[in-house]
Scaffold this active site. Structure first.
Site, PDB file in Angstrom:
ATOM      1  N   CYS A   2       0.770  -1.110   0.000  1.00 16.52           N
ATOM      2  CA  CYS A   2       0.073   0.200  -0.006  1.00 16.52           C
ATOM      3  C   CYS A   2       0.839   1.301   0.033  1.00 16.52           C
ATOM      4  O   CYS A   2       2.020   1.225   0.788  1.00 16.52           O
ATOM      5  CB  CYS A   2      -1.090   0.022   1.245  1.00 16.52           C
ATOM      6  SG  CYS A   2      -1.879  -1.375   1.414  1.00 16.52           S
ATOM      7  N   ARG A  27       4.886  -0.127  -6.151  1.00 11.91           N
ATOM      8  CA  ARG A  27       4.707  -1.047  -4.997  1.00 11.91           C
ATOM      9  C   ARG A  27       3.762  -2.103  -5.253  1.00 11.91           C
ATOM     10  O   ARG A  27       3.964  -3.036  -4.193  1.00 11.91           O
ATOM     11  CB  ARG A  27       4.592  -0.117  -3.600  1.00 11.91           C
ATOM     12  CG  ARG A  27       5.682   1.117  -3.520  1.00 11.91           C
ATOM     13  CD  ARG A  27       5.171   1.932  -2.519  1.00 11.91           C
ATOM     14  NE  ARG A  27       4.976   1.161  -1.478  1.00 11.91           N
ATOM     15  CZ  ARG A  27       5.882   1.298  -0.328  1.00 11.91           C
ATOM     16  NH1 ARG A  27       6.978   2.017  -0.562  1.00 11.91           N
ATOM     17  NH2 ARG A  27       5.676   0.971   1.076  1.00 11.91           N
ATOM     18  N   TRP A  77      -3.171  -2.692  -1.211  1.00 13.74           N
ATOM     19  CA  TRP A  77      -2.855  -4.103  -1.610  1.00 13.74           C
ATOM     20  C   TRP A  77      -3.650  -4.819  -0.621  1.00 13.74           C
ATOM     21  O   TRP A  77      -3.127  -4.829   0.587  1.00 13.74           O
ATOM     22  CB  TRP A  77      -1.278  -4.086  -1.367  1.00 13.74           C
ATOM     23  CG  TRP A  77      -0.592  -5.575  -2.166  1.00 13.74           C
ATOM     24  CD1 TRP A  77      -0.444  -6.063  -3.420  1.00 13.74           C
ATOM     25  CD2 TRP A  77      -0.498  -6.724  -1.208  1.00 13.74           C
ATOM     26  NE1 TRP A  77       0.046  -7.098  -3.579  1.00 13.74           N
ATOM     27  CE2 TRP A  77       0.147  -7.756  -2.274  1.00 13.74           C
ATOM     28  CE3 TRP A  77      -0.566  -6.996  -0.178  1.00 13.74           C
ATOM     29  CZ2 TRP A  77       0.610  -8.854  -1.677  1.00 13.74           C
ATOM     30  CZ3 TRP A  77       0.105  -8.469   0.384  1.00 13.74           C
ATOM     31  CH2 TRP A  77       0.540  -9.210  -0.347  1.00 13.74           C
ATOM     32  N   ASN A 103      -1.547   1.976   5.889  1.00 11.76           N
ATOM     33  CA  ASN A 103      -0.955   0.911   5.508  1.00 11.76           C
ATOM     34  C   ASN A 103      -0.665   0.045   6.708  1.00 11.76           C
ATOM     35  O   ASN A 103      -0.125   0.761   7.860  1.00 11.76           O
ATOM     36  CB  ASN A 103       0.468   1.467   4.989  1.00 11.76           C
ATOM     37  CG  ASN A 103       0.394   2.360   3.664  1.00 11.76           C
ATOM     38  OD1 ASN A 103      -0.583   2.059   3.241  1.00 11.76           O
ATOM     39  ND2 ASN A 103       1.486   2.842   3.247  1.00 11.76           N
ATOM     40  N   GLY A 104      -0.512  -1.080   6.630  1.00 16.34           N
ATOM     41  CA  GLY A 104      -0.084  -2.059   7.781  1.00 16.34           C
ATOM     42  C   GLY A 104      -1.366  -2.844   8.187  1.00 16.34           C
ATOM     43  O   GLY A 104      -2.096  -3.071   7.455  1.00 16.34           O
ATOM     44  N   GLU A 487      17.899 -17.164  -8.524  1.00 15.77           N
ATOM     45  CA  GLU A 487      17.722 -15.793  -8.997  1.00 15.77           C
ATOM     46  C   GLU A 487      16.941 -15.803 -10.419  1.00 15.77           C
ATOM     47  O   GLU A 487      15.892 -14.873 -10.684  1.00 15.77           O
ATOM     48  CB  GLU A 487      18.791 -14.935  -8.776  1.00 15.77           C
ATOM     49  CG  GLU A 487      18.493 -13.388  -9.135  1.00 15.77           C
ATOM     50  CD  GLU A 487      17.422 -12.762  -8.377  1.00 15.77           C
ATOM     51  OE1 GLU A 487      16.758 -13.427  -7.527  1.00 15.77           O
ATOM     52  OE2 GLU A 487      16.784 -11.650  -8.616  1.00 15.77           O
ATOM     53  N   LYS A 491      13.152 -14.795 -11.091  1.00 16.66           N
ATOM     54  CA  LYS A 491      12.841 -13.509 -12.009  1.00 16.66           C
ATOM     55  C   LYS A 491      11.904 -13.897 -13.130  1.00 16.66           C
ATOM     56  O   LYS A 491      10.801 -13.274 -13.396  1.00 16.66           O
ATOM     57  CB  LYS A 491      14.249 -13.074 -13.128  1.00 16.66           C
ATOM     58  CG  LYS A 491      15.176 -12.268 -12.092  1.00 16.66           C
ATOM     59  CD  LYS A 491      14.599 -10.913 -11.835  1.00 16.66           C
ATOM     60  CE  LYS A 491      13.763 -10.943 -10.396  1.00 16.66           C
ATOM     61  NZ  LYS A 491      14.477 -10.570  -9.314  1.00 16.66           N
ATOM     62  N   GLU A 494       8.274 -14.480 -11.487  1.00 15.33           N
ATOM     63  CA  GLU A 494       7.551 -13.346 -10.901  1.00 15.33           C
ATOM     64  C   GLU A 494       6.984 -12.475 -11.979  1.00 15.33           C
ATOM     65  O   GLU A 494       5.956 -12.000 -11.767  1.00 15.33           O
ATOM     66  CB  GLU A 494       8.513 -12.815  -9.898  1.00 15.33           C
ATOM     67  CG  GLU A 494       9.502 -11.846 -10.527  1.00 15.33           C
ATOM     68  CD  GLU A 494      10.511 -11.142  -9.276  1.00 15.33           C
ATOM     69  OE1 GLU A 494       9.647 -10.601  -8.273  1.00 15.33           O
ATOM     70  OE2 GLU A 494      11.693 -11.198  -9.326  1.00 15.33           O
ATOM     71  N   HIS A 510      18.163 -36.760  -7.588  1.00 13.37           N
ATOM     72  CA  HIS A 510      17.531 -36.983  -6.355  1.00 13.37           C
ATOM     73  C   HIS A 510      16.296 -36.955  -6.328  1.00 13.37           C
ATOM     74  O   HIS A 510      15.635 -36.638  -5.244  1.00 13.37           O
ATOM     75  CB  HIS A 510      18.428 -36.442  -5.108  1.00 13.37           C
ATOM     76  CG  HIS A 510      19.566 -36.810  -5.206  1.00 13.37           C
ATOM     77  ND1 HIS A 510      20.087 -38.100  -4.606  1.00 13.37           N
ATOM     78  CD2 HIS A 510      20.953 -36.230  -5.606  1.00 13.37           C
ATOM     79  CE1 HIS A 510      21.524 -38.158  -4.677  1.00 13.37           C
ATOM     80  NE2 HIS A 510      21.843 -37.066  -5.262  1.00 13.37           N
ATOM     81  N   LYS A 610       6.403  -4.199  -4.196  1.00 17.91           N
ATOM     82  CA  LYS A 610       7.839  -3.723  -4.293  1.00 17.91           C
ATOM     83  C   LYS A 610       8.330  -4.042  -2.846  1.00 17.91           C
ATOM     84  O   LYS A 610       9.556  -4.378  -2.549  1.00 17.91           O
ATOM     85  CB  LYS A 610       8.057  -2.441  -4.946  1.00 17.91           C
ATOM     86  CG  LYS A 610       9.458  -2.092  -5.142  1.00 17.91           C
ATOM     87  CD  LYS A 610      10.232  -2.892  -6.185  1.00 17.91           C
ATOM     88  CE  LYS A 610      11.512  -2.541  -6.252  1.00 17.91           C
ATOM     89  NZ  LYS A 610      12.436  -3.681  -6.846  1.00 17.91           N
TER      90      LYS A 610
HETATM   91  C1  F6R Z   1      11.871  -9.915  -6.467  1.00 18.28           C
HETATM   92  C2  F6R Z   1      11.883  -9.205  -5.334  1.00 18.28           C
HETATM   93  C3  F6R Z   1      11.681  -9.812  -4.050  1.00 18.28           C
HETATM   94  C4  F6R Z   1      12.327  -8.912  -2.892  1.00 18.28           C
HETATM   95  C5  F6R Z   1      11.980  -9.184  -1.142  1.00 18.28           C
HETATM   96  C6  F6R Z   1      12.914  -8.632  -0.595  1.00 18.28           C
HETATM   97  O1  F6R Z   1      12.482  -9.589  -7.712  1.00 18.28           O
HETATM   98  O2  F6R Z   1      11.949  -7.861  -5.568  1.00 18.28           O
HETATM   99  O3  F6R Z   1      11.762 -11.103  -3.767  1.00 18.28           O
HETATM  100  O4  F6R Z   1      13.817  -9.254  -3.023  1.00 18.28           O
HETATM  101  O5  F6R Z   1      10.694  -8.969  -1.280  1.00 18.28           O
HETATM  102  O6  F6R Z   1      12.727  -7.251  -0.580  1.00 18.28           O
HETATM  103  P1  F6R Z   1      13.677  -6.187   0.010  1.00 18.28           P
HETATM  104  O7  F6R Z   1      14.859  -6.577  -0.718  1.00 18.28           O
HETATM  105  O8  F6R Z   1      13.420  -4.695  -0.392  1.00 18.28           O
HETATM  106  O9  F6R Z   1      13.739  -6.544   1.451  1.00 18.28           O
END
Ligand code: F6R
Length: 615
Positions: A2, A27, A77, A103-104, A487, A491, A494, A510, A610
C-alpha cells in the site's frame, strides 16, 4: 504494498495526490482512492484496479469538484478483505466526517470492531482500517480535538500502521501517525506533504522528516508539528532526500525493468566508487563500525534477507567463507524470526534489503539487536527504517528501483558482498595478495563486460521467443552460481508466471529428474574455472538423455557445449568467483523478454508488491 500520500497547500490537490500515488504505483496495489476537502465538505473517490480508473472516476465527477484545499490518497494491496470498492481506502466513520487511509495491519481490529459496533458504529467493509476511522471519530466525539483523538486512538491499536486522518470540522489539517510502517513528512513553503515513501513527494520537495514509531505529525500548509504518543513535542531533523525526480522516469525504455537492467554497469561503478579505487590499496569500508581486532576474531556471521536479497546473501555466504574463512549462515527473515536462534553479542548479523522496509527483515534485525549482536545493513535505501536500525550501514547506491522485479539492486548487493568479503580477507590476511589484486582488477572490469552483454541482446530475445510457450523450467548450477540459478528462476516466475525452479545440479537425480521430458527445458549455468563446470555439463547430459530442451549460460567456447545445447547464451570470460555478477544479467533479460512476448505487466506483476511491509 500500500501507499499513502497527503497534501495541503496551494497546488492542484488532486494533481499532487495522483502524481504522488503514481510514483508509489510500483509498490503494487489492487485498488485506489482519494479523499479531498472541497467546498467545506469531504469528498471521496475510489476505484478498483489501476490509477487510471480512479482518474477517470474523478474526471466523470469533475463538475461536483470546486477547489480542493487538502487531501489524502491511497493505493491498497488487499490484506483484510478482498480487493473491492467497499474495501478500498479512504474509510470513513459512520457519519462520513472523518476519513482515514492506512498501511499495515491492525492485529486487534476484531475486538475493537465489536466494541465500536456496540457503541453504534456502522461498519461497511471487511478491512481492519475502517476500525481506525470509527475509533478516531469516537475519541474525537469525547475531546473535540483531532490530534488528541488520534493520539488516544493509536494507544489502543496493536499491530502496524502508517495512518493519515482528516476531519470535516478541522479544515486542512492532516494528522499522521506511525508504528512499524514507514511514514514521512515532506516540508515545503506554503504547502506540506505526508507520505509512506519518498517517491510520492520527490517532485515537490527534497526536505523530509522521517517519523519514528509512536510519533504523530500534525500537518497544515504552514506548519508541521511532531509529538510523541503522549503529546510531548519531538524536535526532528529535516533531512535532504538523496534522489532526483528523474529516477522515476523510464528515460525512453519500454519498462522500468529494462531501464534498470541497463543501468547495472553504472550501478557497479557507483558501488565501487570510493571503496575500490586502486588495486594496490585495501578495500575501504568506513561504513563498517567494528574494530579490526573484533573482526579478526569473528567466527560467526548470520545473514537475514528475503527473496532476491536472500539470493544475493547466498553469494555473500560463499564469498565470506571462501575469502575470509568465517562461518556464515543465511536464513530467510521469515524463518529466523520464529525460532530460537543462537545469535549473541559475538555474532555479526547482516540484514540485506533493497527497500529497507521489508517487515520480516526489520523484525529479524530488531530481534538480533535485542540479543546485542552488531547489525550491519546492506540496503539501497539509506533513508529507510532498516538503515536507521543499523549499527553499520553499507549503502548499495543503486538508485531508486521502480520495477517490482529486483535487478540492479541485486547486482549492487552482490558487489557490496564482494567488497565486504575482500575487506574481511584483508583484515584477516587470509588471501594471497596477488589473488586479491587480480580480483580487484576483474571487479573493475565487470561494468564493461556487462555493457558487452547489453549491447547485443538479439540472442537472448531469440531464446525468449523460442521458449516463451513452455510452462515449466528448471535452472541448474553448482557452487557460487547456485544462487544465480535461484535468482534467474525467480525472475522468470515473478514476471511471466511460468513455473521455474532453481536446483543444485547435483540434486537433479535425487528427484527432479523424474519431471524431465521435452516439455521441461533445463537452463544450465556453466562458468569455467573450477570443478563445477564439468559437473554441470554432465548433469546437463543426463537431462538431455530425458529429452529435455537445453539452454546453456556460459562463457565457454567449448565444442561440447555447442553440440549438447539447443541454445547457448554467451557471456564474456570472467573469473568463476565473479561470474554471478554477470551471469544474472542474461537471466534478467531472458525473463524480461519472455514476459514481454507473453504480454505480461512486466513492471507490476500480479499479486506482488515492491516493498513487503507486512509479515
Ligand atoms: C524479487 C523481489 C523480491 C524482494 C523481496 C525482499 O524480484 O524483488 O523477492 O527481493 O521482497 O525485498 P527487499 O530486498 O526490499 O527486502
Amino acid at each position: 504494498m500500500c501507499g499513502i500520500v497527503g497534501y495541503t497547500g496551494y497546488r492542484d490537490v488532486i494533481d499532487v495526490l495522483f502524481k504522488g500515488l503514481t510514483n508509489l504505483e510500483y509498490r503494487g496495489y489492487d485498488s485506489a482512492g482519494i479523499a479531498i476537502r472541497d467546498d467545506n465538505k469531504i469528498k471521496i473517490y475510489k476505484s478498483l484496479g489501476k490509477l487510471i480508473n480512479l482518474k477517470n472516476e474523478v474526471k466523470e465527477k469533475q463538475t461536483e469538484i470546486v477547489k480542493p484545499t487538502s487531501g489524502i490518497g491511497h493505493i491498497r494491496w488487499a490484506t483484510h478483505g478482498s480487493p473491492s470498492l467497499v474495501n478500498a481506502h479512504p474509510h470513513t466513520c459512520t457519519c462520513g466526517n472523518l476519513v482515514v487511509v492506512h498501511n499495515g495491519i491492525i492485529e486487534n481490529y476484531k475486538e475493537l470492531r465489536e466494541q465500536l459496533i456496540k457503541l453504534g458504529c456502522e461498519f461497511r467493509s471487511q478491512t481492519d482500517t475502517e476500525t481506525i476511522a470509527h475509533l478516531v471519530a469516537h475519541e474525537y466525539s469525547k475531546v473535540n480535538d483531532l490530534e488528541i483523538a488520534v493520539r488516544n486512538s493509536v494507544k489502543q491499536l496493536q499491530g502496524a500502521y502508517a495512518v493519515c486522518v482528516m476531519h470535516k470540522e478541522v479544515p486542512d489539517v492532516i494528522v499522521g501517525a506511525r508504528k512499524h510502517a514507514p511514514m514521512l513528512v515532506g516540508v515545503g513553503e506554503g504547502e506540506n506533504f505526508i507520505a509512506s515513501d519518498t517517491p510520492a513527494i520527490i517532485e515537490y520537495t527534497k526536505k523530509t522528516i522521517y517519523l519514528d514509531d509512536n510519533e504523530i505529525a500534525v500537518v497544515t500548509k504552514d506548519n508541521v508539528k511532531i509529538t510523541d504518543v503522549n503529546g510531548v513535542i519531538v524536535n526532528k531533523k529535516v533531512e535532504i532526500l538523496p534522489w532526483e525526480p528523474v529516477a522515476l522516469s523510464k528515460l525512453g525504455y519500454k519498462h522500468f525493468m529494462l531501464k534498470e537492467i541497463h543501468e547495472q554497469p553504472d550501478v557497479i561503478r557507483n558501488v565501487l566508487n570510493g571503496k575500490l579505487y586502486d588495486i594496490d590499496a585495501p578495500i575501504s569500508l568506513n561504513e563498517v563500525k567494528i574494530s579490526a581486532d573484533i573482526l579478526k576474531k569473528l567466527n560467526k556471521i548470520e545473514i537475514i534477507a528475503c527473496g532476491t536479497s536472500l539470493h544475493a546473501s547466498l553469494v555473500g555466504k560463499y564469498l565470506i567463507e571462501d575469502f575470509a574463512g568465517i562461518s556464515v549462515e543465511v536464513e530467510p527473515s521469515s524463518e529466523y524470526i520464529y525460532r530460537k536462534t543462537t545469535t549473541d553479542s559475538s555474532t555479526l548479523v547482516i540484514g540485506v534489503s533493497q527497500s529497507g522496509e521489508t517487515a520480516d527483515t526489520i523484525t529479524a534485525i530488531k530481534q538480533a539487536k535485542e540479543k546485542n549482536a552488531h547489525v550491519l545493513i546492506i540496503t539501497n535505501r539509506p533513508d529507510s527504517n532498516m538503515a536507521r536500525l543499523a549499527d553499520s550501514l553499507i549503502p548499495v547506491n543503486a538508485g531508486i528501483e521502480v520495477s517490482v522485479a529486483a535487478t540492479k539492486s541485486y547486482t549492487a548487493q552482490l558487489i557490496s558482498f564482494y567488497l565486504l568479503a575482500i575487506y574481511l580477507a584483508e583484515i584477516k590476511n587470509s588471501l594471497d595478495k596477488s589473488y586479491v589484486k587480480n580480483l580487484k582488477h576483474e571487479l573493475i572490469q565487470l561494468p564493461t563486460k556487462i555493457e558487452e552483454i547489453l549491447s547485443n541482446t538479439s540472442n537472448i530475445q531469440e531464446c525468449a521467443r523460442k521458449f516463451s510457450s513452455f510452462k515449466n523450467f528448471i535452472y541448474i548450477a553448482r557452487g557460487i552460481n547456485l544462487a544465480t540459478a535461484y535468482e534467474g528462476a525467480l525472475k522468470l516466475k515473478e514476471i511471466s508466471y511460468i513455473n521455474a525452479t532453481g536446483y543444485p545440479a547435483g540434486e537433479l537425480k535425487h528427484g527432479p529428474i523424474a519431471m524431465l521430458d521435452e516439455t521441461m527445458p533445463v537452463l544450465s549455468i556453466l562458468m569455467p574455472g573450477g570443478v563445477c563446470y564439468e559437473k554441470v555439463l554432465s548433469n546437463s547430459e543426463e537431462a538431455k538423455a530425458r529429452n529435455a530442451k537445453l539452454i546453456a549460460l556460459t562463457s565457454s567456447d567449448d565444442d561440447n557445449i555447442k553440440s549438447l545445447f539447443d541454445v547457448v547464451l554467451k557471456v564474456p570470460q570472467v573469473n568463476e568467483i565473479l561470474s554471478p555478477a554477470i551471469a544474472c544479467v542474461p537471466l534478467q533479460l531472458l525473463a524480461y523478454y519472455i514476459a514481454e512476448f507473453l504480454g505480461k505487466d512486466v513492471d507490476q506483476p500480479r499479486n506482488l508488491a515492491k516493498s513487503v511491509t507486512v509479515e
